[in-house]
Design an enzyme around this catalytic site. Structure first.
Site, mmCIF file in Angstrom:
data_model
loop_
_atom_site.group_PDB
_atom_site.id
_atom_site.type_symbol
_atom_site.label_atom_id
_atom_site.label_comp_id
_atom_site.label_asym_id
_atom_site.label_seq_id
_atom_site.Cartn_x
_atom_site.Cartn_y
_atom_site.Cartn_z
ATOM 1 N N CYS A 6 -1.795 69.629 -14.125
ATOM 2 C CA CYS A 6 -1.391 69.902 -13.279
ATOM 3 C C CYS A 6 -1.600 69.103 -11.678
ATOM 4 O O CYS A 6 -2.196 67.998 -11.852
ATOM 5 C CB CYS A 6 -2.472 71.531 -13.507
ATOM 6 S SG CYS A 6 -1.245 72.152 -11.905
ATOM 7 N N ASP A 136 -9.566 81.120 -15.141
ATOM 8 C CA ASP A 136 -9.910 79.727 -14.395
ATOM 9 C C ASP A 136 -11.496 79.949 -13.447
ATOM 10 O O ASP A 136 -11.375 81.114 -14.060
ATOM 11 C CB ASP A 136 -8.565 79.208 -13.035
ATOM 12 C CG ASP A 136 -9.080 77.720 -13.124
ATOM 13 O OD1 ASP A 136 -10.141 77.309 -13.086
ATOM 14 O OD2 ASP A 136 -8.272 77.156 -11.952
#
Length: 232
Positions: A6, A136
């Site tokens: 990412c 996360d």
């Protein structure tokens, strides 16, 4: 094992990630040191293979804004860093005629109860247009890009249980790097892993050695035999 790299900001880094074996590359559209515009991503996407997943990371809950950015950028998937909202997911699916896949992000704050975690995971994964949930870390109300892990030991068994159910795809993120991604895979047996800061030389700029090491470690890791769903 599905691997996403990412917070890409340039074609060189995104293309290197793909060449090293990443399944997906991500681009941050939310306020961040790594933020990019739709036009910047469109230029990067032009140079990437068709088969790689191009994921946009959003904190906005405005479906039209997400759809417009995704269309200009040439995204194939959106990652929602906001509280799960079935209506938002429905609007994205309808507005893209089913073309955009949706990954729902779920923060795991310190001390979150196991049952609360199970309920929230299940609610998102049962939605027909959510292809996976990304777990996360949450620190001070902020998630993503902080390079911090959440409480793996307390959460891992819940994740394994949820993934035994149909459609139970969970992606683990938060503080991952080459040195610990194997441990994460052994603990969670996740469908996928996601990394940003753990493979960077500086915010938005990848380090080739760290990137190569992470992908190799993720590909070579194995879930603990006899538990969970194993690797994808």
């Amino acid at each position: 094992m599905w691997v996403k790299i990412c917070a890409n900001t340039n074609l060189k880094d995104a293309l290197l990630a793909v060449e090293l074996g990443a399944d997906a590359v991500g681009f941050v559209f939310a306020p961040s040191k790594r933020r990019v515009t739709s036009e910047q991503v469109a230029e990067i996407v032009k140079g990437l293979p068709d088969g790689v997943e191009k994921v946009g990371v959003f904190t906005t809950t405005d479906a039209e804004e997400i759809l417009q950015a995704a269309s200009v950028a040439g995204l194939s998937c959106v990652q929602l860093h906001s509280e799960f909202d079935p209506k938002l997911v429905d609007a994205i699916d309808a507005g893209s005629s089913g073309r955009l896949r949706v990954v729902q992000v779920m923060d795991v704050p310190q001390g979150m109860g196991v049952e609360a975690l199970r309920d929230k995971l299940g609610a998102s994964l049962r939605h027909p247009y959510v292809v996976a949930v990304l777990l996360d870390a949450s620190h001070g109300g902020v998630s993503g890009g902080a390079g911090k892990v959440f409480e793996w030991e307390r959460v891992a068994e819940v994740v394994r249980q949820v993934q035994r159910e149909p459609g139970g795809r969970v992606i683990v993120a938060g503080g991952l790097r080459a040195e610990n991604v194997g441990e994460a895979i052994a603990a969670f047996a996740p469908w996928g892993v996601d990394v940003a800061s753990g493979v960077e030389a500086s915010p938005g700029v990848k380090d080739e050695a760290r990137l190569r090491g992470f992908i190799e470690a993720a590909r070579g890791a194995k879930a603990v035999v006899g538990k969970g769903v194993g690797t994808a």
